[in-house]
Design a protein around this motif. Structure first.
Motif, PDB file in Angstrom:
ATOM      1  N   ASP A  29     -28.975 112.783  50.168  1.00 26.16           N
ATOM      2  CA  ASP A  29     -28.509 111.425  50.478  1.00 26.16           C
ATOM      3  C   ASP A  29     -29.597 110.578  51.151  1.00 26.16           C
ATOM      4  OD1 ASP A  29     -28.676 112.417  53.022  1.00 26.16           O
ATOM      5  OD2 ASP A  29     -26.546 112.223  53.503  1.00 26.16           O
ATOM      6  N   ARG A  30     -30.854 111.087  51.156  1.00 25.54           N
ATOM      7  CA  ARG A  30     -32.034 110.369  51.661  1.00 25.54           C
ATOM      8  C   ARG A  30     -32.114 110.299  53.182  1.00 25.54           C
ATOM      9  NH1 ARG A  30     -32.300 105.461  51.062  1.00 25.54           N
ATOM     10  NH2 ARG A  30     -30.121 104.950  50.712  1.00 25.54           N
ATOM     11  N   HIS A  31     -31.360 111.130  53.870  1.00 23.08           N
ATOM     12  CA  HIS A  31     -31.356 111.078  55.332  1.00 23.08           C
ATOM     13  C   HIS A  31     -31.762 112.422  55.942  1.00 23.08           C
ATOM     14  CE1 HIS A  31     -28.909 107.467  54.574  1.00 23.08           C
ATOM     15  NE2 HIS A  31     -29.352 107.067  55.746  1.00 23.08           N
ATOM     16  N   SER A  52     -34.325 111.092  47.517  1.00 25.74           N
ATOM     17  CA  SER A  52     -33.700 112.346  47.949  1.00 25.74           C
ATOM     18  C   SER A  52     -34.739 113.310  48.527  1.00 25.74           C
ATOM     19  CB  SER A  52     -33.001 113.008  46.765  1.00 25.74           C
ATOM     20  OG  SER A  52     -32.003 112.155  46.247  1.00 25.74           O
ATOM     21  N   GLY A 111     -32.232 117.969  56.155  1.00 22.85           N
ATOM     22  CA  GLY A 111     -32.544 116.965  55.145  1.00 22.85           C
ATOM     23  C   GLY A 111     -31.618 117.106  53.957  1.00 22.85           C
ATOM     24  N   SER A 112     -31.354 115.996  53.281  1.00 25.39           N
ATOM     25  CA  SER A 112     -30.325 116.005  52.232  1.00 25.39           C
ATOM     26  C   SER A 112     -30.718 115.114  51.063  1.00 25.39           C
ATOM     27  CB  SER A 112     -28.991 115.545  52.828  1.00 25.39           C
ATOM     28  OG  SER A 112     -28.041 115.267  51.829  1.00 25.39           O
ATOM     29  N   LYS A 156     -30.974 114.231  59.469  1.00 24.73           N
ATOM     30  CA  LYS A 156     -30.124 114.185  60.664  1.00 24.73           C
ATOM     31  C   LYS A 156     -30.682 115.131  61.720  1.00 24.73           C
ATOM     32  CE  LYS A 156     -26.805 111.693  58.605  1.00 24.73           C
ATOM     33  NZ  LYS A 156     -26.396 110.350  59.021  1.00 24.73           N
ATOM     34  N   HIS A 185     -23.585 114.743  56.249  1.00 23.92           N
ATOM     35  CA  HIS A 185     -24.302 114.214  55.086  1.00 23.92           C
ATOM     36  C   HIS A 185     -23.312 113.858  53.986  1.00 23.92           C
ATOM     37  CE1 HIS A 185     -28.468 114.909  56.327  1.00 23.92           C
ATOM     38  NE2 HIS A 185     -28.059 116.045  56.869  1.00 23.92           N
ATOM     39  N   SER A 213     -31.193 109.858  63.480  1.00 21.75           N
ATOM     40  CA  SER A 213     -31.335 110.084  62.040  1.00 21.75           C
ATOM     41  C   SER A 213     -32.468 109.214  61.498  1.00 21.75           C
ATOM     42  CB  SER A 213     -30.031 109.780  61.292  1.00 21.75           C
ATOM     43  OG  SER A 213     -29.708 108.414  61.391  1.00 21.75           O
ATOM     44  N   PHE A 214     -33.097 109.696  60.427  1.00 26.13           N
ATOM     45  CA  PHE A 214     -34.136 108.952  59.717  1.00 26.13           C
ATOM     46  C   PHE A 214     -33.650 108.696  58.294  1.00 26.13           C
ATOM     47  CE2 PHE A 214     -36.833 111.323  62.803  1.00 26.13           C
ATOM     48  CZ  PHE A 214     -37.447 110.234  63.417  1.00 26.13           C
ATOM     49  N   SER A 215     -34.050 107.554  57.750  1.00 25.93           N
ATOM     50  CA  SER A 215     -33.701 107.216  56.372  1.00 25.93           C
ATOM     51  C   SER A 215     -34.981 107.148  55.540  1.00 25.93           C
ATOM     52  CB  SER A 215     -32.971 105.871  56.319  1.00 25.93           C
ATOM     53  OG  SER A 215     -32.645 105.530  54.993  1.00 25.93           O
ATOM     54  N   TYR A 216     -34.906 107.671  54.303  1.00 27.44           N
ATOM     55  CA  TYR A 216     -36.072 107.700  53.427  1.00 27.44           C
ATOM     56  C   TYR A 216     -35.744 107.038  52.094  1.00 27.44           C
ATOM     57  CZ  TYR A 216     -38.284 110.811  56.778  1.00 27.44           C
ATOM     58  OH  TYR A 216     -38.840 111.325  57.924  1.00 27.44           O
TER      59      TYR A 216
END
Length: 520
Positions: free
Chosen positions: A269-271, A291, A266-267, A273, A247, A285-288
Motif C-alpha cells: 500500500d506504499r506505506h 509498492s 513495509g507494504s 508503518k 495496512h 509512518s512514511f509514504s512512498y
C-alpha cells in the motif's frame, strides 16, 4: 463615503497533527536519494560491521553500496537468472544468496567469484541466511523444503519437507546457534532445531507468510502476511500476543531498529508503518511512490533504505544534530532588535504621531469594492482558492447574497463555468459549515439554468451529481434522527428506572420509620 470593509472569512479551527518525540525523531531524515536498479528490489541487508555498507538484491545482480555512495562499490553478477535474499554474515566478511536456478552461492566480499556453491534444491531458492555459529547456512525455496548446509565441507546437513507451499522467508536465532525459522505460503511459520529431525513448533498465521522476524532476545517472533502483522511468544509455545492490521494491502517486509524498541513494516500500500514494541501502536509512518518490497535500517539507525517494485531504491539519511549554543547566539541580537521599544508607554506630555496603516486588499475585495460581482466570484473560483481555501469562496458567495447581487453574478455563464460552479457546490454542500450558503446557491443555479437542461451532457451530469449528493445527505440526516430517537428513548427509560428505584427506597425507609415508632 464610508471605507470599504473586507469580506470576513469564517475561521474554522483545524485539528493539528499531534507532535510526539517519535514524530520529531523520524522527521529528522533528509530528503531521500533515489537510485534506479535493474529490477524489483527483493532484499536489502546492512553489514553488521562498520562502515555499514548494504547489499541490494535486484534482478540477476547483487550491488554493494557504501553508506553515502550513489554508485555501487561492488557488484556480484554471476547469476544466470534472478538472485534472491543476499544476506551478510555477522562478521561482515561473507555474503550468501539464493537464485531462481535453485543454487545457493557464497561470496567473499574481497573477491568476485563464488567461494562455495550449494546445489540440491530443484526449484528457486528465495530465502537464505547464516546461523549464529557462522559455519552453517539455512535455506528455503519453491520446492517446499527447508535445508541446512555446512560451509566448510559444502554439503547438505539435513533437509526438512514439512511445508506444503512455497517457503518465502526465514530468520535465524542469535541466541541459539541451532534454531532457525521459516515462513511459507501455506500460512504457517515453523521453528526448526538442527539437532532434531522435524520442526519443534508450528504457528498458524492465517495468511500466506511474506516475512518473519525474531527479536534479539529470541523470545518474541513477528510474522507478516496478508494485511496482518502478528507477534508471538515463542517461550509460551507460540502464543499470540497481538495482531496488527494497520495496512491496506499485503505486508511484505519487517525490520527492527537498533534498540529493538521500534518495529517497521513495509507494504504494497506504499506505506512504512513504525510501531512501538511496548504498546504496539503506530507512532509514525512514511509514504512512498510505489509498492514496497523490502526495507532495512542501518545498525545505528542513521540510514533507512526502502526497495520498491519499480526498481527504485529510496535512501534516507539522518540530519546531523545542530549545536544549540550556536543557534541561540544567532537569534539573540535579532530578537532584541525586533522587540526594541515595544514596551514603551507614552507619557502625558508626549505628542504621539500615528502613522496610517495601509490595508492591502485581496483581488476579490478590490472587485467587490468596485461592484464587479461576477468577476469577484470568478476570482474565488480559481483553483488555488477553490481547492485549498473553500471557506473564502463561500464567504464571497455569502457577501454577494447579502448584497442581493448573487443571482446576477451566477447568471450569464457558459458551459465550462456552470460545470465549475456545480462541481464545487456538489462537493462542498455536504459540509455543515458551508451547507446554509451553498443550498441557496444551488437553488439559484437550478432556477436560472433550468431552461437549458438537456442541451449539454456535461451540465446534466453535474446536476445529477448534485442531486445524488443532496439525496445521500438527506438519507444520512434521517438515519441520524432515527439514532437520536432511539437514544432519547433509552435515556428516558434509564431515568424512569432510576426515579422508581429512588421512590422505592424512600417508601421503604418511611415504612421502617413507622414500624419503629409503633414498636416504641
Amino acid at each position: 463615503m464610508a471605507t470599504y470593509k473586507p469580506v470576513v472569512v469564517q475561521a474554522v479551527p483545524k485539528l493539528g497533527e499531534k507532535i510526539t518525540q517519535d514524530t520529531l525523531y523520524w522527521r529528522g531524515y533528509k530528503t531521500p536519494v533515489q537510485i534506479k536498479e535493474f529490477g524489483a528490489v527483493n532484499k536489502i541487508d546492512f553489514s553488521p560491521v562498520s562502515p555499514y555498507n548494504y547489499a541490494v538484491t535486484a534482478s540477476s545482480r547483487i550491488h554493494i553500496y557504501g553508506r553515502y555512495s550513489q554508485e555501487p562499490i561492488k557488484t556480484f553478477s554471476r547469476f544466470k537468472d534472478a538472485a534472491y535474499c543476499a544476506t551478510y554474515r555477522d562478521d561482515g566478511n561473507l555474503l550468501v544468496a539464493g537464485s531462481e536456478e535453485g543454487s545457493i552461492r557464497l561470496f567473499d566480499l574481497s573477491g568476485r567469484a563464488p567461494l562455495r556453491q550449494f546445489d540440491g534444491p530443484s526449484k528457486a531458492v528465495h530465502v537464505v541466511g547464516f546461523l549464529s555459529d557462522k559455519y552453517r547456512i539455512f535455506s528455503g525455496g519453491d520446492d517446499y523444503s527447508s535445508n541446512l548446509w555446512d560451509i566448510p565441507s559444502g554439503t547438505e546437513i539435513i533437509s526438512y519437507s514439512e511445508h506444503t507451499d512455497y517457503v518465502r522467508c526465514g530468520c535465524a536465532s542469535k541466541v541459539n546457534a541451532d534454531v532457525f525459522i521459516t515462513g511459507s505460503y501455506d500460512h504457517t511459520v515453523k521453528l526448526f532445531d538442527a539437532r532434531t529431525k522435524s520442526s519443534v513448533m508450528t504457528i498458524e498465521h492465517g495468511q500466506p507468510v511474506e516475512s518473519v522476524l525474531l527479536f534479539p532476545s529470541g523470545g518474541l517472533l513477528v510474522s507478516a502476511g496478508g494485511r496482518y502483522v502478528k507477534v508471538w511468544d515463542v517461550l509460551k509455545g507460540g502464543q499470540l500476543l497481538v495482531s496488527l492490521k494497520n495496512h491496506h494491502k499485503t505486508v511484505t517486509c519487517l525490520c527492527l531498529n537498533s534498540s529493538g524498541q521500534r518495529l517497521l513494516s513495509g507494504s504494497l500500500d506504499r506505506h512504512v508503518k513504525i510501531y512501538s514494541t511496548t504498546s504496539y501502536k503506530v507512532v509514525h509512518s512514511f509514504s512512498y511512490a510505489t509498492s514496497i518490497l523490502s526495507l532495512a535500517l542501518s545498525p545505528e539507525d542513521e540510514t533507512l533504505v526502502v526497495g520498491m517494485t519499480n526498481g527504485v531504491l529510496n535512501i534516507k539519511h539522518r540530519k546531523p544534530e545542530e549545536r544549540k549554543e550556536d543557534s541561540q547566539k544567532k537569534r539573540q541580537p535579532t530578537y532584541r532588535t525586533h522587540v526594541k521599544g515595544r514596551t514603551y508607554m507614552p507619557r502625558q506630555e508626549d505628542f504621539c504621531v500615528s502613522k496610517p496603516v495601509k490595508r492591502v486588499l485581496r483581488k476579490y475585495d478590490k472587485l467587490l469594492k468596485s461592484f464587479q460581482s461576477s468577476k469577484a466570484l470568478d476570482a474565488v473560483l480559481e483553483p488555488p482558492i477553490r481547492l485549498y481555501t473553500p471557506e473564502v469562496t463561500v464567504a464571497v458567495m455569502q457577501e454577494l447574497h447579502r448584497r442581493g447581487t448573487l443571482r446576477s453574478a451566477l447568471a450569464g455563464r457558459d458551459e465550462k463555468q456552470i460545470n465549475l460552479l456545480l462541481t464545487f457546490v456538489a462537493r462542498r454542500v455536504i459540509e455543515p459549515r458551508f451547507t446554509p450558503v451553498l443550498v441557496t446557491v444551488a437553488d439559484i443555479i437550478t432556477d436560472i439554468y433550468q431552461p437549458v437542461v438537456g442541451q449539454s451532457a456535461i451540465v446534466d451530469r453535474q446536476f445529477l451529481r448534485l442531486q445524488e449528493a443532496i439525496g445521500k445527505e438527506i438519507d444520512y440526516q434521517e438515519e441520524l434522527l432515527e439514532v437520536l430517537g432511539m437514544m432519547d428513548t433509552l435515556f428516558a427509560t434509564f431515568t424512569k428506572k432510576r426515579d422508581t428505584h429512588l421512590g422505592e427506597n424512600k417508601s421503604n425507609g418511611l415504612a421502617e420509620t413507622i414500624e419503629t415508632n409503633m414498636g416504641n
